[in-house]
Design a protein around this motif. Structure first.
Motif, PDB file in Angstrom:
ATOM      1  N   GLU A 266       0.587 -15.378   9.553  1.00 20.76           N
ATOM      2  CA  GLU A 266       1.990 -15.668   9.868  1.00 20.76           C
ATOM      3  C   GLU A 266       2.801 -14.374   9.886  1.00 20.76           C
ATOM      4  OE1 GLU A 266       3.272 -18.352   6.899  1.00 20.76           O
ATOM      5  OE2 GLU A 266       1.960 -19.997   7.522  1.00 20.76           O
ATOM      6  N   ASP A 267       3.750 -14.320  10.787  1.00 20.69           N
ATOM      7  CA  ASP A 267       4.696 -13.199  10.857  1.00 20.69           C
ATOM      8  C   ASP A 267       3.969 -11.847  10.917  1.00 20.69           C
ATOM      9  OD1 ASP A 267       6.797 -15.008  10.664  1.00 20.69           O
ATOM     10  OD2 ASP A 267       6.746 -14.936   8.473  1.00 20.69           O
ATOM     11  N   ILE A 268       2.968 -11.779  11.803  1.00 23.26           N
ATOM     12  CA  ILE A 268       2.203 -10.531  11.935  1.00 23.26           C
ATOM     13  C   ILE A 268       2.911  -9.591  12.896  1.00 23.26           C
ATOM     14  CG2 ILE A 268       0.077  -9.511  12.840  1.00 23.26           C
ATOM     15  CD1 ILE A 268      -1.440 -11.842  11.732  1.00 23.26           C
ATOM     16  N   PHE A 269       3.154  -8.382  12.433  1.00 20.23           N
ATOM     17  CA  PHE A 269       3.653  -7.321  13.305  1.00 20.23           C
ATOM     18  C   PHE A 269       2.569  -6.259  13.378  1.00 20.23           C
ATOM     19  CE2 PHE A 269       5.641  -3.193  13.984  1.00 20.23           C
ATOM     20  CZ  PHE A 269       6.341  -3.425  15.157  1.00 20.23           C
ATOM     21  N   ALA A 270       2.074  -6.004  14.585  1.00 27.07           N
ATOM     22  CA  ALA A 270       0.964  -5.071  14.751  1.00 27.07           C
ATOM     23  C   ALA A 270       1.485  -3.689  15.124  1.00 27.07           C
ATOM     24  CB  ALA A 270       0.005  -5.565  15.834  1.00 27.07           C
ATOM     25  N   TYR A 271       1.099  -2.695  14.332  1.00 25.63           N
ATOM     26  CA  TYR A 271       1.408  -1.308  14.663  1.00 25.63           C
ATOM     27  C   TYR A 271       0.324  -0.804  15.608  1.00 25.63           C
ATOM     28  CZ  TYR A 271       4.640  -1.304  10.696  1.00 25.63           C
ATOM     29  OH  TYR A 271       5.667  -1.568   9.834  1.00 25.63           O
ATOM     30  N   HIS A 272       0.718  -0.379  16.788  1.00 30.80           N
ATOM     31  CA  HIS A 272      -0.267   0.055  17.771  1.00 30.80           C
ATOM     32  C   HIS A 272      -0.623   1.532  17.604  1.00 30.80           C
ATOM     33  CE1 HIS A 272       0.039  -3.794  19.735  1.00 30.80           C
ATOM     34  NE2 HIS A 272       1.353  -3.661  19.792  1.00 30.80           N
ATOM     35  N   ASN A 273      -0.141   2.138  16.566  1.00 27.12           N
ATOM     36  CA  ASN A 273      -0.426   3.541  16.281  1.00 27.12           C
ATOM     37  C   ASN A 273      -0.720   3.645  14.792  1.00 27.12           C
ATOM     38  OD1 ASN A 273       0.302   6.321  15.317  1.00 27.12           O
ATOM     39  ND2 ASN A 273       0.567   6.665  17.516  1.00 27.12           N
ATOM     40  N   TYR A 274      -1.907   4.170  14.452  1.00 25.00           N
ATOM     41  CA  TYR A 274      -2.311   4.173  13.045  1.00 25.00           C
ATOM     42  C   TYR A 274      -1.420   5.081  12.199  1.00 25.00           C
ATOM     43  CZ  TYR A 274      -5.350   3.904   8.980  1.00 25.00           C
ATOM     44  OH  TYR A 274      -5.840   3.671   7.724  1.00 25.00           O
ATOM     45  N   ALA A 275      -0.928   6.162  12.793  1.00 26.06           N
ATOM     46  CA  ALA A 275      -0.027   7.045  12.057  1.00 26.06           C
ATOM     47  C   ALA A 275       1.255   6.306  11.675  1.00 26.06           C
ATOM     48  CB  ALA A 275       0.290   8.287  12.883  1.00 26.06           C
ATOM     49  N   LEU A 276       1.782   5.464  12.585  1.00 25.89           N
ATOM     50  CA  LEU A 276       2.973   4.668  12.271  1.00 25.89           C
ATOM     51  C   LEU A 276       2.669   3.651  11.179  1.00 25.89           C
ATOM     52  CD1 LEU A 276       4.421   3.993  15.853  1.00 25.89           C
ATOM     53  CD2 LEU A 276       5.233   5.639  14.151  1.00 25.89           C
ATOM     54  N   LEU A 277       1.481   3.095  11.217  1.00 22.50           N
ATOM     55  CA  LEU A 277       1.077   2.141  10.193  1.00 22.50           C
ATOM     56  C   LEU A 277       1.087   2.795   8.814  1.00 22.50           C
ATOM     57  CD1 LEU A 277      -0.254  -0.691   9.538  1.00 22.50           C
ATOM     58  CD2 LEU A 277      -2.428   0.485   9.758  1.00 22.50           C
ATOM     59  N   LEU A 278       0.528   3.990   8.715  1.00 21.77           N
ATOM     60  CA  LEU A 278       0.509   4.690   7.432  1.00 21.77           C
ATOM     61  C   LEU A 278       1.915   5.110   7.007  1.00 21.77           C
ATOM     62  CD1 LEU A 278      -2.694   6.920   7.405  1.00 21.77           C
ATOM     63  CD2 LEU A 278      -2.321   4.661   6.420  1.00 21.77           C
ATOM     64  N   ASN A 279       2.755   5.457   7.962  1.00 22.15           N
ATOM     65  CA  ASN A 279       4.144   5.785   7.616  1.00 22.15           C
ATOM     66  C   ASN A 279       4.842   4.599   6.966  1.00 22.15           C
ATOM     67  OD1 ASN A 279       4.120   8.443   8.467  1.00 22.15           O
ATOM     68  ND2 ASN A 279       4.800   7.961  10.546  1.00 22.15           N
ATOM     69  N   ALA A 280       4.530   3.400   7.447  1.00 17.89           N
ATOM     70  CA  ALA A 280       5.116   2.204   6.843  1.00 17.89           C
ATOM     71  C   ALA A 280       4.615   2.025   5.411  1.00 17.89           C
ATOM     72  CB  ALA A 280       4.777   0.977   7.684  1.00 17.89           C
ATOM     73  N   ALA A 281       3.332   2.300   5.181  1.00 17.45           N
ATOM     74  CA  ALA A 281       2.792   2.213   3.829  1.00 17.45           C
ATOM     75  C   ALA A 281       3.413   3.273   2.929  1.00 17.45           C
ATOM     76  CB  ALA A 281       1.271   2.362   3.860  1.00 17.45           C
ATOM     77  N   LEU A 282       3.584   4.483   3.453  1.00 17.39           N
ATOM     78  CA  LEU A 282       4.206   5.557   2.678  1.00 17.39           C
ATOM     79  C   LEU A 282       5.655   5.222   2.326  1.00 17.39           C
ATOM     80  CD1 LEU A 282       2.805   8.587   4.724  1.00 17.39           C
ATOM     81  CD2 LEU A 282       2.230   8.046   2.348  1.00 17.39           C
ATOM     82  N   ALA A 283       6.299   4.437   3.182  1.00 16.96           N
ATOM     83  CA  ALA A 283       7.700   4.034   2.954  1.00 16.96           C
ATOM     84  C   ALA A 283       7.804   2.775   2.101  1.00 16.96           C
ATOM     85  CB  ALA A 283       8.400   3.822   4.290  1.00 16.96           C
ATOM     86  N   HIS A 284       6.714   2.402   1.410  1.00 12.88           N
ATOM     87  CA  HIS A 284       6.709   1.301   0.432  1.00 12.88           C
ATOM     88  C   HIS A 284       6.919  -0.061   1.088  1.00 12.88           C
ATOM     89  CE1 HIS A 284       7.561   4.979  -1.719  1.00 12.88           C
ATOM     90  NE2 HIS A 284       8.836   4.967  -1.374  1.00 12.88           N
ATOM     91  N   GLN A 285       6.514  -0.201   2.369  1.00 10.36           N
ATOM     92  CA  GLN A 285       6.767  -1.447   3.069  1.00 10.36           C
ATOM     93  C   GLN A 285       5.636  -2.458   2.917  1.00 10.36           C
ATOM     94  OE1 GLN A 285       7.979  -0.816   7.139  1.00 10.36           O
ATOM     95  NE2 GLN A 285       9.378   0.852   6.594  1.00 10.36           N
ATOM     96  N   GLY A 286       4.479  -2.041   2.361  1.00 12.69           N
ATOM     97  CA  GLY A 286       3.393  -2.992   2.200  1.00 12.69           C
ATOM     98  C   GLY A 286       2.066  -2.298   1.997  1.00 12.69           C
ATOM     99  N   VAL A 287       0.992  -3.085   2.193  1.00 12.81           N
ATOM    100  CA  VAL A 287      -0.380  -2.617   1.989  1.00 12.81           C
ATOM    101  C   VAL A 287      -1.060  -2.502   3.350  1.00 12.81           C
ATOM    102  CG1 VAL A 287      -2.591  -3.067   0.853  1.00 12.81           C
ATOM    103  CG2 VAL A 287      -0.454  -3.746  -0.252  1.00 12.81           C
ATOM    104  N   ALA A 288      -1.730  -1.395   3.580  1.00 13.09           N
ATOM    105  CA  ALA A 288      -2.432  -1.161   4.837  1.00 13.09           C
ATOM    106  C   ALA A 288      -3.915  -1.003   4.560  1.00 13.09           C
ATOM    107  CB  ALA A 288      -1.896   0.097   5.529  1.00 13.09           C
ATOM    108  N   LEU A 289      -4.724  -1.173   5.594  1.00 11.49           N
ATOM    109  CA  LEU A 289      -6.145  -0.859   5.490  1.00 11.49           C
ATOM    110  C   LEU A 289      -6.308   0.630   5.748  1.00 11.49           C
ATOM    111  CD1 LEU A 289      -7.825  -3.869   7.340  1.00 11.49           C
ATOM    112  CD2 LEU A 289      -7.794  -3.404   4.888  1.00 11.49           C
TER     113      LEU A 289
END
Length: 312
Positions: A222-245
């Motif tokens: 539910e409510d999946i937002f896909a980051y199409h760039n892995y660097a952006l995905l990690l930036n979100a994790a670094l910004a305390h927004q959640g857990v990434a693989l």
């Protein structure tokens, strides 16, 4: 014993056969025929008075004397070849450019931070990094050095750089706020913000696939937002927004600096990893760069292992 010294062609034939494991492969690499390679090796054996290859049983393998001779002569032959190529390049003028292609995540998160060290190691070379996310992209196939992520492909002469290792990561602040200190459970996943990569790319694990490999029940999609760039995905994790693989080679720097925390469990897939291939085998330009990259990856694996028990 033949009074004439061993010819350069016979030494090259022996070195190529020992390295590639067959006279046929050596003949292809040297652009000659298998009988010619065999004849040159026979001449070398006669000159040395040694049997270099065991030819019994339909398989070709080095004898004890052959292994010792290979260990002692191969580095000198490589040095001589490199010296000749260096003088040829000097006479030709401009320094060679080495094109290195890899997926965007590996390029930005692993290659780019090491580019200054690579330039220091090879001051006479120039480098062009190409982020390419499609494994069938013609530019990836045309690069001097290509690093592809995915499963083993029998038709590809790639060398395994690093096996896949995937585990959840988040910022220390996020871990503290949500009481995370070890391997995640299915209950943990249901209450956390899971940051997704592009789930349409079959080469990369998404959370649902990762859960199946980890033996966990996937949370509702539910409510999946896909980051199409892995660097952006990690930036979100670094910004305390959640857990990434986190793929181990891509997050190693963040783990070392403490910007990200590894949670676990760790998942691997058989024959998945990063595969390095070179456009021209035995090139004095690309071979040392390839070896430098392989060595840098292996050094990185040792530097970021941390507490392996946390990832199991």
């Amino acid at each position: 014993m033949n009074p004439n010294p061993a010819s350069m062609k016979s030494l090259i034939a022996f070195e190529a056969t020992a390295r590639l494991g067959s006279m046929t492969a050596a003949a292809e690499a040297e652009r000659t025929t298998q009988p010619t390679i065999s004849q040159r090796i026979r001449g070398l054996e006669e000159y040395l008075g040694l049997v270099l290859f065991d030819r019994h049983g339909g398989r070709l393998s080095l004898t004890v004397e052959g292994e010792r001779f290979y260990r002692e002569m191969a580095p000198s032959l490589t040095t001589l070849r490199d010296t000749c190529d260096r003088f040829v390049r000097h006479g030709q003028g401009p320094a060679p450019t080495v094109v290195i292609a890899a997926d965007a995540g590996f390029t930005h998160l692993w290659l780019l931070p090491r580019l200054p060290a690579l330039k220091r190691a090879f001051p006479d070379f120039s480098f062009h990094l190409m982020p390419i996310d499609r494994s069938d992209d013609p530019q990836l196939l045309a690069a001097d050095i290509a690093i592809r992520f995915g499963p083993y492909l029998p038709q590809e002469e790639g060398r395994l750089v690093a096996r896949e290792a995937v585990f959840p990561v988040c910022s220390p602040d996020y871990a503290q706020a949500h009481g995370l200190s070890g391997p995640l459970s299915a209950q943990d996943l249901s209450r956390l913000s899971l940051l997704h990569q592009d789930i349409r790319n079959p080469r990369w694990l998404d959370w649902a696939q990762w859960c199946r490999h980890a033996g966990l029940t996937p949370p509702p999609a539910e409510d999946i937002f896909a980051y199409h760039n892995y660097a952006l995905l990690l930036n979100a994790a670094l910004a305390h927004q959640g857990v990434a693989l986190g793929w181990s080679n891509l997050v190693e720097e963040y783990l070392v600096t403490g910007q990200l925390t590894a949670l676990g469990p760790q998942v691997t897939r058989e024959d998945y990893g990063y595969w390095l291939s070179v456009k021209h085998q035995r090139s004095a330009v690309t071979e040392p760069v390839r070896d430098w990259l392989l060595d840098a990856v292996h050094r990185g694996e040792g530097a970021t292992s941390g507490d392996p028990g946390r990832l199991r």
